[in-house]
Design an enzyme around this catalytic site. Structure first.
Site, mmCIF file in Angstrom:
data_model
loop_
_atom_site.group_PDB
_atom_site.id
_atom_site.type_symbol
_atom_site.label_atom_id
_atom_site.label_comp_id
_atom_site.label_asym_id
_atom_site.label_seq_id
_atom_site.Cartn_x
_atom_site.Cartn_y
_atom_site.Cartn_z
ATOM 1 N N PHE A 156 -4.819 4.482 14.860
ATOM 2 C CA PHE A 156 -4.974 5.269 13.410
ATOM 3 C C PHE A 156 -5.852 4.944 12.506
ATOM 4 O O PHE A 156 -6.490 3.600 12.213
ATOM 5 C CB PHE A 156 -3.922 5.445 12.487
ATOM 6 C CG PHE A 156 -2.994 6.333 13.522
ATOM 7 C CD1 PHE A 156 -2.482 6.284 14.131
ATOM 8 C CD2 PHE A 156 -2.585 7.283 12.937
ATOM 9 C CE1 PHE A 156 -1.503 7.499 14.792
ATOM 10 C CE2 PHE A 156 -1.826 8.459 12.973
ATOM 11 C CZ PHE A 156 -0.940 8.227 14.588
ATOM 12 N N ASP B 267 -5.225 -6.162 5.719
ATOM 13 C CA ASP B 267 -5.927 -7.018 5.810
ATOM 14 C C ASP B 267 -5.597 -8.091 5.485
ATOM 15 O O ASP B 267 -6.019 -9.492 6.425
ATOM 16 C CB ASP B 267 -6.945 -6.016 5.751
ATOM 17 C CG ASP B 267 -8.139 -4.887 6.392
ATOM 18 O OD1 ASP B 267 -6.380 -5.060 7.540
ATOM 19 O OD2 ASP B 267 -7.934 -3.877 5.710
ATOM 20 N N PRO C 137 -3.799 -11.309 11.277
ATOM 21 C CA PRO C 137 -3.997 -11.152 12.054
ATOM 22 C C PRO C 137 -4.360 -9.979 12.527
ATOM 23 O O PRO C 137 -3.251 -8.606 12.129
ATOM 24 C CB PRO C 137 -3.012 -11.652 13.119
ATOM 25 C CG PRO C 137 -1.922 -11.984 11.872
ATOM 26 C CD PRO C 137 -2.080 -12.620 10.380
ATOM 27 N N ASP C 138 -4.812 -9.338 13.370
ATOM 28 C CA ASP C 138 -5.438 -8.028 13.068
ATOM 29 C C ASP C 138 -4.719 -7.283 14.879
ATOM 30 O O ASP C 138 -4.575 -7.620 15.810
ATOM 31 C CB ASP C 138 -6.942 -7.607 14.378
ATOM 32 C CG ASP C 138 -7.285 -6.285 13.571
ATOM 33 O OD1 ASP C 138 -6.235 -5.176 14.634
ATOM 34 O OD2 ASP C 138 -7.995 -5.567 13.066
ATOM 35 N N LYS D 141 8.729 -18.121 -9.528
ATOM 36 C CA LYS D 141 8.155 -16.789 -9.780
ATOM 37 C C LYS D 141 6.899 -17.187 -10.635
ATOM 38 O O LYS D 141 7.050 -18.612 -11.385
ATOM 39 C CB LYS D 141 9.302 -16.020 -11.056
ATOM 40 C CG LYS D 141 8.477 -14.574 -11.410
ATOM 41 C CD LYS D 141 9.803 -14.393 -12.011
ATOM 42 C CE LYS D 141 8.582 -13.227 -13.251
ATOM 43 N NZ LYS D 141 10.083 -12.390 -13.816
ATOM 44 N N ASN E 49 0.304 -1.516 -0.504
ATOM 45 C CA ASN E 49 -0.386 0.115 0.188
ATOM 46 C C ASN E 49 0.654 0.713 -0.052
ATOM 47 O O ASN E 49 2.284 0.863 0.210
ATOM 48 C CB ASN E 49 -1.268 -0.032 1.409
ATOM 49 C CG ASN E 49 -0.232 -0.021 2.081
ATOM 50 O OD1 ASN E 49 0.666 0.892 2.887
ATOM 51 N ND2 ASN E 49 -0.632 -1.191 3.465
ATOM 52 N N LYS F 19 -11.905 -2.497 17.739
ATOM 53 C CA LYS F 19 -10.231 -2.924 18.064
ATOM 54 C C LYS F 19 -10.641 -2.887 19.576
ATOM 55 O O LYS F 19 -9.142 -3.158 20.475
ATOM 56 C CB LYS F 19 -9.822 -1.659 17.497
ATOM 57 C CG LYS F 19 -9.521 -1.531 16.178
ATOM 58 C CD LYS F 19 -8.917 -2.098 15.292
ATOM 59 C CE LYS F 19 -8.982 -2.078 13.876
ATOM 60 N NZ LYS F 19 -8.084 -2.634 12.729
#
Ligand code: C5P
Length: 407
Positions: A330, A282, A310-311, A292, A214, A348
């Protein structure tokens, strides 16, 4: 742990010199920096190149190198250090130290210093037991020189006994002890507190060369680490891949995947404050390819099976025995910023959610500015747009306040 302390490491001759390479890594991982002098006989055991690669600093080897003397002289070398560590310390260098000799760069720097000196002896058991060595040790101890080790055990020469250099982690601990009485640090509000921060993106492999990632730059998390160090905290930064320099004084634990970030974070508990600034993926690819992936024909489109990661934040916030006093998450949102942040706070189980809008045109991800909203059970506090470092400094001061420690 070392909070930006500068160590001048002297590597003298001995087979244990290879362990000093690991010591350099440990010092750096624990937030210190290392300048190194290698004696002539030390150079027989480790090369300046390997030491420079690990320390990231120029390595000094010869007293009479004129370029070195103009750039940074032997006096300046010991003046700019917070502590001098001699590891391994041979019988010979200890003899020179005990007698005030200054025949090369290492011994000259040792004679020229007014800083603490920590010595990790390493030698054959008979040399260690020799009356002359023991006399020198006595002299050095009387002069205020500090010692770590030696240990007892099998030696490279095939004998057994006292004389093995202390292990690098024991030397690191002894270095930490040398700074424990640092009065300046003790006056800071987060002295003795541990702040654990996750930062950056995670990379989730698809195959050995491709990954899902990301746009997180890690800037906000790194700025928070800098702010935590400035307040005297033992600061641990668990970071996904970024191109940012290690914040001076922080302990950096580099990771790649969410699973690795989870493991490193859990292993660092307990902590007083945990801040989850990382943009954790996530999902990960369930069966990442070992080789590859190749396009077999023009219609070939592989499908990626994703599974949840896992969170980390939720797991830490729900920890029965090691939940940090303050757990801060955050929420990077592209719409309904506050509403989503409130839901996230409850889901959370954290104490605060720092919400920010990362939607189109916001320039938050990768940029240097941030506009945040502090969402807690007490309501929402909106902060104006600031640089990420200003956000970090203000936020750490806010957390100090929340923690109830005197500023
Ligand atoms: O991705 P999400 O919006 O749920 O992230 C909210 C917070 O949860 C962030 O602080 C992030 O660092 C944390 N998080 C985490 N582990 C995950 C996903 C998110 O710690 N797997």
């Amino acid at each position: 742990m070392l909070n930006g302390k500068k160590i001048l490491l002297i590597i003298s001759g001995g087979i244990a010199a290879y362990k000093s390479l690991l010591l350099i890594r440990l010092i750096k991982q624990n937030g210190g920096s290392v300048q190194t002098i290698i004696t002539r006989s030390g150079e027989q055991f480790v090369t300046p190149l390997s030491v420079a690669s690990l320390s990231g600093e120029k390595v000094f080897t010869d007293l009479f190198d004129l370029t070195d003397e103009t750039e940074i002289g032997h006096i300046e070398l010991s003046r700019s250090a917070d502590l001098i560590v001699v590891a391994p310390a041979s019988a010979d260098i200890m003899a020179q130290m005990a007698n005030g000799l200054a025949s090369d760069l290492a011994t000259t720097a040792l004679l020229a210093t007014d800083k603490s000196v920590l010595v990790a002896p390493a030698m054959n058991v008979r040399m260690w037991e020799n009356a002359a060595t023991q006399r020198n040790i006595e002299t050095l101890k009387n002069d205020g020189v500090l010692f770590v080790g030696p240990d007892e055990g099998a030696m490279a020469c095939g004998e057994f006994g006292l004389g093995r250099m202390a292990e690098p982690d024991a030397i690191l601990e002894a270095i930490g002890d040398c700074f424990e009485t640092d009065g300046d640090l003790q006056n800071k509000p987060l002295f003795g507190k541990k702040v654990l921060i996750t930062a950056g993106p995670t990379h989730e492999p698809i195959d050995p060369v491709r990954y899902i990632a990301n746009r997180s730059s890690g800037k906000q998390g790194y700025a928070l680490a800098k702010a935590a160090v400035a307040l005297g905290a033992h600061t641990v930064l668990v970071s996904g891949p970024t191109s940012l320099p290690i914040p001076e004084g922080a302990e950096l634990l580099p990771v790649e995947t969410a699973n690795e970030m989870f493991d490193e974070t859990m292993a660092e508990l307990p902590a007083d404050i945990a801040i989850f600034a990382a943009a954790v993926a996530d999902f990960r690819v369930e069966n990442a390819a070992d080789q590859k992936m190749k396009k077999k024909n023009k219609d070939d489109v592989p499908s990626l099976e994703l599974v949840q990661n896992p969170d980390i934040l939720a797991t830490v916030a729900a920890h029965k025995s090691k939940r940090p006093t303050l757990v801060v998450g955050f929420a990077a949102e592209t719409e309904n910023v506050i509403e989503n942040a409130k839901l996230k706070l409850a889901r959370k189980g954290c104490d605060l959610i720092i919400a920010n809008d990362v939607g189109h045109g916001s320039d938050v991800m990768g940029g240097s500015e941030n506009t945040i909203h502090i969402v807690s059970k007490n309501g929402v506090e909106d902060w104006p747009q600031m640089s990420k470092q200003e956000v970090a400094d203000k936020l750490m001061a806010y957390l100090v306040d929340q923690l109830g420690v005197e500023v």
